[in-house]
Scaffold this motif. Sequence first.
Motif, PDB file in Angstrom:
ATOM      1  N   ILE A   1       0.871  -1.176   0.000  1.00 29.32           N
ATOM      2  CA  ILE A   1       0.000   0.000   0.000  1.00 29.32           C
ATOM      3  C   ILE A   1       0.910   1.229   0.000  1.00 29.32           C
ATOM      4  CG2 ILE A   1      -1.781   1.280   1.232  1.00 29.32           C
ATOM      5  CD1 ILE A   1      -2.722  -1.355   2.450  1.00 29.32           C
TER       6      ILE A   1
ATOM      7  N   ILE B   1      -3.303   6.989  -3.584  1.00 22.86           N
ATOM      8  CA  ILE B   1      -3.263   5.700  -2.917  1.00 22.86           C
ATOM      9  C   ILE B   1      -3.085   4.639  -4.002  1.00 22.86           C
ATOM     10  CG2 ILE B   1      -4.480   4.040  -1.454  1.00 22.86           C
ATOM     11  CD1 ILE B   1      -6.258   6.408  -0.546  1.00 22.86           C
TER      12      ILE B   1
ATOM     13  N   ILE C   1      -2.389   0.411  -4.545  1.00 22.74           N
ATOM     14  CA  ILE C   1      -2.275  -0.925  -3.973  1.00 22.74           C
ATOM     15  C   ILE C   1      -1.626  -1.829  -5.016  1.00 22.74           C
ATOM     16  CG2 ILE C   1      -3.495  -2.925  -3.046  1.00 22.74           C
ATOM     17  CD1 ILE C   1      -5.629  -1.078  -2.004  1.00 22.74           C
TER      18      ILE C   1
ATOM     19  N   ILE D   1     -11.231  -1.026  -2.440  1.00 22.24           N
ATOM     20  CA  ILE D   1     -10.590  -0.863  -1.130  1.00 22.24           C
ATOM     21  C   ILE D   1      -9.983   0.531  -1.009  1.00 22.24           C
ATOM     22  CG2 ILE D   1      -8.669  -1.633   0.306  1.00 22.24           C
ATOM     23  CD1 ILE D   1      -9.249  -4.489  -0.821  1.00 22.24           C
ATOM     24  N   SER D   2      -9.290   0.968  -2.053  1.00 27.24           N
ATOM     25  CA  SER D   2      -8.704   2.310  -2.046  1.00 27.24           C
ATOM     26  C   SER D   2      -9.779   3.371  -1.920  1.00 27.24           C
ATOM     27  CB  SER D   2      -7.906   2.544  -3.332  1.00 27.24           C
ATOM     28  OG  SER D   2      -6.818   1.670  -3.434  1.00 27.24           O
TER      29      SER D   2
ATOM     30  N   GLU E   1     -12.642   2.153   1.411  1.00 24.57           N
ATOM     31  CA  GLU E   1     -12.164   1.855   2.760  1.00 24.57           C
ATOM     32  C   GLU E   1     -11.123   2.866   3.241  1.00 24.57           C
ATOM     33  OE1 GLU E   1     -13.875  -0.443   4.087  1.00 24.57           O
ATOM     34  OE2 GLU E   1     -14.704  -1.332   2.265  1.00 24.57           O
ATOM     35  N   ILE E   2     -10.184   3.214   2.366  1.00 25.41           N
ATOM     36  CA  ILE E   2      -9.085   4.087   2.783  1.00 25.41           C
ATOM     37  C   ILE E   2      -9.407   5.558   2.581  1.00 25.41           C
ATOM     38  CG2 ILE E   2      -6.640   4.595   2.485  1.00 25.41           C
ATOM     39  CD1 ILE E   2      -6.246   1.774   1.417  1.00 25.41           C
TER      40      ILE E   2
ATOM     41  N   GLY F   1      -7.567  -0.428   5.226  1.00 21.00           N
ATOM     42  CA  GLY F   1      -7.077  -0.975   3.961  1.00 21.00           C
ATOM     43  C   GLY F   1      -6.399  -2.316   4.157  1.00 21.00           C
TER      44      GLY F   1
ATOM     45  N   VAL G   1      -7.727  -5.812   2.412  1.00 25.95           N
ATOM     46  CA  VAL G   1      -6.949  -6.629   1.474  1.00 25.95           C
ATOM     47  C   VAL G   1      -6.754  -8.036   2.034  1.00 25.95           C
ATOM     48  CG1 VAL G   1      -5.782  -4.677   0.383  1.00 25.95           C
ATOM     49  CG2 VAL G   1      -4.717  -5.783   2.351  1.00 25.95           C
TER      50      VAL G   1
END
Length: 200
Positions: A110, A120, A122, A140-141, A144-145, A161, A165
């Motif tokens: 990450i 961001i 990943i 997710i990026s 979530e983040i 994050g 993952v």
Amino acid sequence: MRKVITSFQKFSLVLTIFVVGLVLFNSSVEALEVPSKPSSGNILDNAEILSSEQEAQLNEQVRQIQLAGSSEIGVLTVKDAEGEDPAQFSVEIGRSWGIGSEENRNGILIFVSLANPKKIYIAVGTGLEGVLTDAQAGSISRDEIAPKFQEDQYFEGISAGITAVDQATKGQYTAKSSSKSGFGNILDIGFFALFLGIGL
């Protein structure tokens, strides 16, 4: 006249070589250096957005995941990527740090850059491509983040994050139904799969 032209051409060639060399030199000086792997753990907070306690908690979080055997996760934060291509830079980090095993290629990185626009990324090892897809990494990026980062909750965002993952590698992560981040230019969300010889 021919000698004059030849001399001029030589002068131009030398000048061109000098200018190109100067540009390359400046680029190498300004380029973001690949940081050494932390002496303990896989969390390197060069952006200085985490307290020592938070960094320790994240290291314990990724350590437990690694002990479970599903994947090895690393995190790098920087204040500014300084024009580096995040994909290539992440490849160099993965190779330098040796994230993931050579046999399983189960590394995940990450990468966070705080310079506007915030980024961001990943990076996913080839051994995890089938279980952690580009679409999931993007979700997710984005879901979530990013929301945590918008509130300057960097520890919470990175932790979320990491959790997501890990869930994705176990087939337990469900992407949010919305595909829009709603953050405009605040965050430049990126995701991609890396193809490294070892590690990631």
